[in-house]
Enzyme design. Sequence first.
Site, PDB file in Angstrom:
ATOM      1  N   GLY A  58      -9.286  -3.036  -0.096  1.00  0.00           N
ATOM      2  CA  GLY A  58     -10.247  -4.099  -0.346  1.00  0.00           C
ATOM      3  C   GLY A  58     -11.092  -4.396   0.882  1.00  0.00           C
ATOM      4  O   GLY A  58     -12.290  -4.648   0.792  1.00  0.00           O
ATOM      5  N   ARG A  73       0.893 -30.169  -5.847  1.00  0.00           N
ATOM      6  CA  ARG A  73       0.573 -30.765  -7.156  1.00  0.00           C
ATOM      7  C   ARG A  73      -0.588 -31.755  -7.119  1.00  0.00           C
ATOM      8  O   ARG A  73      -1.512 -31.666  -7.905  1.00  0.00           O
ATOM      9  CB  ARG A  73       1.815 -31.418  -7.807  1.00  0.00           C
ATOM     10  CG  ARG A  73       2.878 -30.404  -8.168  1.00  0.00           C
ATOM     11  CD  ARG A  73       4.250 -30.971  -8.133  1.00  0.00           C
ATOM     12  NE  ARG A  73       4.631 -31.238  -6.773  1.00  0.00           N
ATOM     13  CZ  ARG A  73       5.605 -32.053  -6.394  1.00  0.00           C
ATOM     14  NH1 ARG A  73       6.296 -32.712  -7.303  1.00  0.00           N
ATOM     15  NH2 ARG A  73       5.909 -32.231  -5.131  1.00  0.00           N
ATOM     16  N   ASN A 118      -5.258 -10.434  -3.841  1.00  0.00           N
ATOM     17  CA  ASN A 118      -4.906  -9.844  -2.539  1.00  0.00           C
ATOM     18  C   ASN A 118      -4.305  -8.452  -2.702  1.00  0.00           C
ATOM     19  O   ASN A 118      -4.196  -7.701  -1.748  1.00  0.00           O
ATOM     20  CB  ASN A 118      -3.944 -10.752  -1.748  1.00  0.00           C
ATOM     21  CG  ASN A 118      -2.741 -11.202  -2.556  1.00  0.00           C
ATOM     22  OD1 ASN A 118      -2.695 -11.028  -3.780  1.00  0.00           O
ATOM     23  ND2 ASN A 118      -1.768 -11.796  -1.898  1.00  0.00           N
ATOM     24  N   ALA A 119      -3.899  -8.101  -3.922  1.00  0.00           N
ATOM     25  CA  ALA A 119      -3.374  -6.748  -4.188  1.00  0.00           C
ATOM     26  C   ALA A 119      -4.562  -5.842  -4.501  1.00  0.00           C
ATOM     27  O   ALA A 119      -5.684  -6.299  -4.623  1.00  0.00           O
ATOM     28  CB  ALA A 119      -2.417  -6.800  -5.357  1.00  0.00           C
ATOM     29  N   GLY A 120      -4.291  -4.564  -4.620  1.00  0.00           N
ATOM     30  CA  GLY A 120      -5.400  -3.683  -4.992  1.00  0.00           C
ATOM     31  C   GLY A 120      -4.930  -2.274  -5.206  1.00  0.00           C
ATOM     32  O   GLY A 120      -4.082  -1.786  -4.455  1.00  0.00           O
ATOM     33  N   HIS A 121      -5.413  -1.639  -6.252  1.00  0.00           N
ATOM     34  CA  HIS A 121      -5.137  -0.223  -6.422  1.00  0.00           C
ATOM     35  C   HIS A 121      -6.363   0.486  -6.958  1.00  0.00           C
ATOM     36  O   HIS A 121      -7.112  -0.054  -7.752  1.00  0.00           O
ATOM     37  CB  HIS A 121      -3.909   0.021  -7.293  1.00  0.00           C
ATOM     38  CG  HIS A 121      -3.853  -0.816  -8.524  1.00  0.00           C
ATOM     39  ND1 HIS A 121      -3.138  -1.992  -8.597  1.00  0.00           N
ATOM     40  CD2 HIS A 121      -4.431  -0.657  -9.717  1.00  0.00           C
ATOM     41  CE1 HIS A 121      -3.280  -2.514  -9.797  1.00  0.00           C
ATOM     42  NE2 HIS A 121      -4.054  -1.735 -10.504  1.00  0.00           N
ATOM     43  N   ASP A 174       3.505  14.944   1.930  1.00  0.00           N
ATOM     44  CA  ASP A 174       2.685  16.056   2.446  1.00  0.00           C
ATOM     45  C   ASP A 174       2.070  15.707   3.807  1.00  0.00           C
ATOM     46  O   ASP A 174       1.887  16.590   4.649  1.00  0.00           O
ATOM     47  CB  ASP A 174       1.577  16.421   1.449  1.00  0.00           C
ATOM     48  CG  ASP A 174       0.718  15.211   1.086  1.00  0.00           C
ATOM     49  OD1 ASP A 174       1.301  14.155   0.779  1.00  0.00           O
ATOM     50  OD2 ASP A 174      -0.521  15.322   1.132  1.00  0.00           O
ATOM     51  N   ASP A 180       0.813  -1.221   0.000  1.00  0.00           N
ATOM     52  CA  ASP A 180       0.000   0.000   0.000  1.00  0.00           C
ATOM     53  C   ASP A 180       0.850   1.276   0.000  1.00  0.00           C
ATOM     54  O   ASP A 180       0.461   2.294   0.585  1.00  0.00           O
ATOM     55  CB  ASP A 180      -0.978   0.018   1.207  1.00  0.00           C
ATOM     56  CG  ASP A 180      -1.779  -1.265   1.286  1.00  0.00           C
ATOM     57  OD1 ASP A 180      -2.302  -1.698   0.244  1.00  0.00           O
ATOM     58  OD2 ASP A 180      -1.848  -1.863   2.384  1.00  0.00           O
ATOM     59  N   LYS A 217       2.102   2.287  -5.224  1.00  0.00           N
ATOM     60  CA  LYS A 217       2.889   1.881  -6.413  1.00  0.00           C
ATOM     61  C   LYS A 217       2.160   2.245  -7.708  1.00  0.00           C
ATOM     62  O   LYS A 217       2.777   2.680  -8.676  1.00  0.00           O
ATOM     63  CB  LYS A 217       3.142   0.357  -6.372  1.00  0.00           C
ATOM     64  CG  LYS A 217       3.979  -0.087  -5.195  1.00  0.00           C
ATOM     65  CD  LYS A 217       4.225  -1.579  -5.209  1.00  0.00           C
ATOM     66  CE  LYS A 217       3.114  -2.417  -4.643  1.00  0.00           C
ATOM     67  NZ  LYS A 217       2.904  -2.357  -3.200  1.00  0.00           N
ATOM     68  N   ALA A 218       0.830   2.071  -7.709  1.00  0.00           N
ATOM     69  CA  ALA A 218       0.064   2.297  -8.944  1.00  0.00           C
ATOM     70  C   ALA A 218       0.200   3.745  -9.419  1.00  0.00           C
ATOM     71  O   ALA A 218       0.253   4.012 -10.623  1.00  0.00           O
ATOM     72  CB  ALA A 218      -1.396   1.951  -8.727  1.00  0.00           C
TER      73      ALA A 218
HETATM   74  P1  IMP Z   1      -2.508 -12.846   1.959  1.00  0.00           P
HETATM   75  O1  IMP Z   1      -1.584 -12.274   0.931  1.00  0.00           O
HETATM   76  O2  IMP Z   1      -3.964 -12.534   1.678  1.00  0.00           O
HETATM   77  O3  IMP Z   1      -2.241 -14.282   2.223  1.00  0.00           O
HETATM   78  O4  IMP Z   1      -2.202 -12.102   3.348  1.00  0.00           O
HETATM   79  C1  IMP Z   1      -0.953 -12.267   4.025  1.00  0.00           C
HETATM   80  C2  IMP Z   1      -0.481 -10.963   4.638  1.00  0.00           C
HETATM   81  O5  IMP Z   1      -0.127 -10.059   3.602  1.00  0.00           O
HETATM   82  C3  IMP Z   1      -1.547 -10.250   5.467  1.00  0.00           C
HETATM   83  O6  IMP Z   1      -0.916  -9.571   6.542  1.00  0.00           O
HETATM   84  C4  IMP Z   1      -2.127  -9.244   4.507  1.00  0.00           C
HETATM   85  O7  IMP Z   1      -2.717  -8.151   5.151  1.00  0.00           O
HETATM   86  C5  IMP Z   1      -0.872  -8.852   3.731  1.00  0.00           C
HETATM   87  N1  IMP Z   1      -1.187  -8.356   2.384  1.00  0.00           N
HETATM   88  C6  IMP Z   1      -1.535  -9.087   1.318  1.00  0.00           C
HETATM   89  N2  IMP Z   1      -1.747  -8.288   0.256  1.00  0.00           N
HETATM   90  C7  IMP Z   1      -1.504  -7.041   0.662  1.00  0.00           C
HETATM   91  C8  IMP Z   1      -1.524  -5.767   0.001  1.00  0.00           C
HETATM   92  O8  IMP Z   1      -1.773  -5.631  -1.194  1.00  0.00           O
HETATM   93  N3  IMP Z   1      -1.203  -4.696   0.791  1.00  0.00           N
HETATM   94  C9  IMP Z   1      -0.872  -4.815   2.088  1.00  0.00           C
HETATM   95  N4  IMP Z   1      -0.831  -5.976   2.721  1.00  0.00           N
HETATM   96  C10 IMP Z   1      -1.147  -7.076   2.025  1.00  0.00           C
END
Ligand code: IMP
Length: 497
Positions: A358, A159, A59-62, A391, A34, A37-38
């Site tokens: 998210g 596998r 699990n990522a998000g922007h 800022d 967070d 990066k985007a």
């Molecule tokens: P997972 O990737 O959903 O298995 O989560 C594992 C750990 O990585 C947790 O502490 C999540 O909060 C953290 N995490 C996963 N993706 C992100 C992200 O995009 N930003 C910040 N933390 C993340």
Amino acid sequence: MTTAAFCPSSTSTDRVSHTAEGFADVLVGLQYGDEGKAKIIDALAPGYDVIARFNGGANAGHTIDTPHGRIALKQLPSGVFHPHATLYIGSGCAINPWKLAEEIERVREMGVSLDGRLHISARVALVQPHHIAMDRQGGDAIGTTGNGIGPCYADRALRMRNDTRVNLMLGDLLGNETDTVVAMRDIFTRMINADGGASPWVAEMSDLLLSLPKVATTLRRYVQPDRAWLANRVRSGAKVLFEGAQSVLLDVVDGSQPYVTSSHTVPAHAYVGGDLSPKYHRRIIGVAKAIVSRVGRGPFPSELGGERSARYCHAASMSHIGKAEEQMRFSAQSLLRSTDPLDVGTALRMLTDEYGTGTGRPRRIGMLDLGGLRDIIKAHGVDCVYLNKVDCLTHYAHSPYQGVPVHVHRDAAPGDALPEVQIYPGLTARSVTLARDGTLDAAMSGFIDFVERHIGAPLAGLGLGPERASLVLLDPRPPALVAQSDSHVASHAGSHV
Ligand code: IMP
């Protein structure tokens, strides 16, 4: 000295120029995710032909502001709204096919076609219903995002389970749809039978399985079976920007196990998960943010309020307390004046909007840890750094710190657990605004110099606000000069992107 010597800086006039053979740069977050990066990729995209993902998944998000409104993307690479850019999702990713098809559809509704632009490796691992159910059931101890990413990577390594193939890839779904759906259904059924049929997600997961053929139809036109596709593009001159998801401190091996994500987030992995030979590597771009945050559990040395903050944020996310509830309960301005660092951290979260994109979870807040950044930069050979949310540091002037508290390098004698905190004074609202001639004031120039000295790498840009226009590009000094410098005030000229 121009930026080109060390790190790329792009403006809309800085279009790609083709040489005989191209190259790849790798952009990664240097903290706990967070970092924005985007936003940096958005600024750099005009200088690249291909933006490629190499790890992670939903699990990522922007969140991207577009002329058609705001859109939150999870799996499509940044750069979607730069029509010249080709997008690649490498085999190192764990893709939720339902969510990916949905994202493609939403982008299409906004008038952006990905046909001919998006390529997804046939070898990406598919997140399956049982992965999501397992993660929701067991992810709390780590604080995962519940997207099934960990179980998906685990099955890739496993596998087979009970004579059934569990690593299913996009190519399997498109090559043999019926068998793939049956395999997914079997594994999920076995899982719920083992649980005594009590899974609260049976109906939801059954719906996912039913809709899989439709999803496969959407994804079919983007699948890229040729493992040499990216290499061929680079050989014919393409410039690639690898976009890291999550961040270096969350790497499955390098991070603080078990409080990490399940993929490799370090820059070297870009070439494994991104399907390109490291022979084409050019440089590593790091992104950090001045107000550090972490979601989920795990060590966070510069956390404001330490363990108490970690406990509060965990309990809050368990009981779905987010931004709205905190705004109702607390006054950010009063908390900011408190002598308790936990209150200052809460105030900063509220004032700088640090809640999960998210999940809406309150993020744990920490001081800028320059010592930690220095270690990461050194270990991974980061060439330059973009620092976001600079800022937001001006809020500290109204706190008992009366300046910006930063962690600097701990030349720790064994047993010396206390990190060293220094206060950088003098950053005001004026410091985070460019003067008409495009320069920054002495306090900000001094701060840039201070940061560069402590992290041992040049700053390539500063985020001075959420808008696209508030990214200021700097002319970074050669890394050797940064390492030698001990002057507090330098004159940096900045330019808006
Ligand atoms: P997972 O990737 O959903 O298995 O989560 C594992 C750990 O990585 C947790 O502490 C999540 O909060 C953290 N995490 C996963 N993706 C992100 C992200 O995009 N930003 C910040 N933390 C993340």
